[in-house]
Design an enzyme around this catalytic site. Structure first.
Site, PDB file in Angstrom:
ATOM      1  N   HIS A  35     104.598 110.800  49.693  1.00  0.00           N
ATOM      2  CA  HIS A  35     105.660 110.969  48.712  1.00  0.00           C
ATOM      3  C   HIS A  35     105.094 111.512  47.408  1.00  0.00           C
ATOM      4  O   HIS A  35     103.892 111.430  47.150  1.00  0.00           O
ATOM      5  CB  HIS A  35     106.392 109.651  48.468  1.00  0.00           C
ATOM      6  CG  HIS A  35     105.505 108.544  47.985  1.00  0.00           C
ATOM      7  ND1 HIS A  35     104.707 107.802  48.835  1.00  0.00           N
ATOM      8  CD2 HIS A  35     105.283 108.058  46.738  1.00  0.00           C
ATOM      9  CE1 HIS A  35     104.033 106.911  48.141  1.00  0.00           C
ATOM     10  NE2 HIS A  35     104.350 107.043  46.860  1.00  0.00           N
ATOM     11  N   CYS A  70     101.015 105.889  35.575  1.00  0.00           N
ATOM     12  CA  CYS A  70     101.341 106.431  36.901  1.00  0.00           C
ATOM     13  C   CYS A  70     102.818 106.192  37.190  1.00  0.00           C
ATOM     14  O   CYS A  70     103.446 105.327  36.584  1.00  0.00           O
ATOM     15  CB  CYS A  70     100.523 105.752  37.995  1.00  0.00           C
ATOM     16  SG  CYS A  70      98.756 106.056  37.945  1.00  0.00           S
ATOM     17  N   HIS A  72     106.488 107.594  39.873  1.00  0.00           N
ATOM     18  CA  HIS A  72     107.139 108.457  40.858  1.00  0.00           C
ATOM     19  C   HIS A  72     108.384 109.063  40.228  1.00  0.00           C
ATOM     20  O   HIS A  72     109.206 108.322  39.674  1.00  0.00           O
ATOM     21  CB  HIS A  72     107.565 107.662  42.096  1.00  0.00           C
ATOM     22  CG  HIS A  72     106.500 106.808  42.683  1.00  0.00           C
ATOM     23  ND1 HIS A  72     106.357 105.475  42.373  1.00  0.00           N
ATOM     24  CD2 HIS A  72     105.518 107.106  43.567  1.00  0.00           C
ATOM     25  CE1 HIS A  72     105.329 104.973  43.039  1.00  0.00           C
ATOM     26  NE2 HIS A  72     104.798 105.944  43.761  1.00  0.00           N
ATOM     27  N   GLU A 117      98.939 103.388  49.336  1.00  0.00           N
ATOM     28  CA  GLU A 117      99.271 104.554  48.533  1.00  0.00           C
ATOM     29  C   GLU A 117      99.009 105.788  49.392  1.00  0.00           C
ATOM     30  O   GLU A 117      97.892 105.980  49.876  1.00  0.00           O
ATOM     31  CB  GLU A 117      98.391 104.621  47.279  1.00  0.00           C
ATOM     32  CG  GLU A 117      98.515 103.439  46.350  1.00  0.00           C
ATOM     33  CD  GLU A 117      99.725 103.524  45.436  1.00  0.00           C
ATOM     34  OE1 GLU A 117     100.509 104.493  45.580  1.00  0.00           O
ATOM     35  OE2 GLU A 117      99.892 102.624  44.596  1.00  0.00           O
ATOM     36  N   GLU A 119      99.993 109.574  48.697  1.00  0.00           N
ATOM     37  CA  GLU A 119     100.697 110.274  47.638  1.00  0.00           C
ATOM     38  C   GLU A 119     100.262 111.726  47.472  1.00  0.00           C
ATOM     39  O   GLU A 119      99.082 112.057  47.603  1.00  0.00           O
ATOM     40  CB  GLU A 119     100.507 109.532  46.307  1.00  0.00           C
ATOM     41  CG  GLU A 119     101.121 108.140  46.362  1.00  0.00           C
ATOM     42  CD  GLU A 119     101.234 107.477  45.013  1.00  0.00           C
ATOM     43  OE1 GLU A 119     102.178 106.676  44.842  1.00  0.00           O
ATOM     44  OE2 GLU A 119     100.392 107.744  44.134  1.00  0.00           O
TER      45      GLU A 119
END
Length: 235
Positions: A35, A70, A72, A117, A119
């Protein structure tokens, strides 16, 4: 800190093309779903980067030292908007101008929580003035400190378990940029003394997951995932 486990993230392939959506919780359940994410590095006039020690209540890699912020982006949300939102939530920072310096594609498992994670991580740099005003949320951030990035890479090599597993790769993009295009939003910058305290460190290192792509393995399309097992960044 309000739980973001139910927020949506963009699922992507290993070129960053959007494939769909999932909740934060689902995307971080082993073996993980690739993602979109971002990692922000705030850089002061002396070239030092702001590090945060992740709060003990974090669901992934608590008490590890990591980059400034950090997060999203929500599906369809511009990176600069998402990053400035998280800078405000985590650090109480005013909006900053951001430039993308590279993308870091990695996989890491947190043995303490069982979360992973996986990513496609956009690395974003913001140059900030000396004495930046910060009001960190204690539910997000345990401590803050400023450190020269070259020295930081040496410290990561010497003691990787103190640091978040993505930090080495993120800082590598800062030191050796591979820009994919500017991601900018201009806002005011504030002035006060930065925090320089150093808090306790964690002692557990990440491992790779048997259910997901192991360090150095290929993604479903055949491209390799960066190794972040014990070098905390997979350089």
């Amino acid at each position: 800190m309000k739980s973001r486990e139910g927020h949506l993230v963009e699922l992507v392939d290993d070129t960053g093309r959007v494939l769909g959506e999932a909740t934060v919780a689902a995307a971080h359940q082993a073996p993980g779903r690739l993602h979109r994410a971002f990692s922000v590095l705030l850089v002061d006039p002396d070239g030092r980067v702001l590090l945060q020690q992740r709060a003990p209540v974090k669901t992934r890699f608590p008490l590890r030292w990591a980059n400034s912020c950090c997060g999203h982006p929500l599906p369809g949300e511009p990176l600069a908007v998402a990053a400035n939102r998280r800078l405000a939530e985590e650090l109480g920072a005013e909006p900053v101008s951001l430039t993308e310096v590279g993308v870091y594609h990695y996989y890491a498992e947190d043995p303490a929580t069982g979360r992973v994670e996986f990513e496609y991580d956009h690395v974003l740099r913001a140059d900030v003035p000396a004495g930046l005003t910060l009001l960190p949320d204690p539910d997000e951030v345990a401590e803050l400190r400023w450190l020269d990035p070259t020295r930081l890479m040496t410290e990561i090599d010497a003691d990787p378990r103190t640091y978040a597993p993505w930090l080495g790769g993120v800082v590598s993009r800062l030191l050796r940029p591979t820009p994919t295009g500017p991601t900018t939003t201009v806002g005011p910058k504030t002035t006060a003394s930065p925090t320089t305290t150093v808090g306790p460190t964690a002692t557990v290192g990440p491992t790779t997951s048997a259910g997901g792509p192991t360090a150095g393995s290929a993604t479903p399309s055949g491209r390799r995932v960066d190794d972040v097992s014990e070098r905390s960044g997979g350089r």
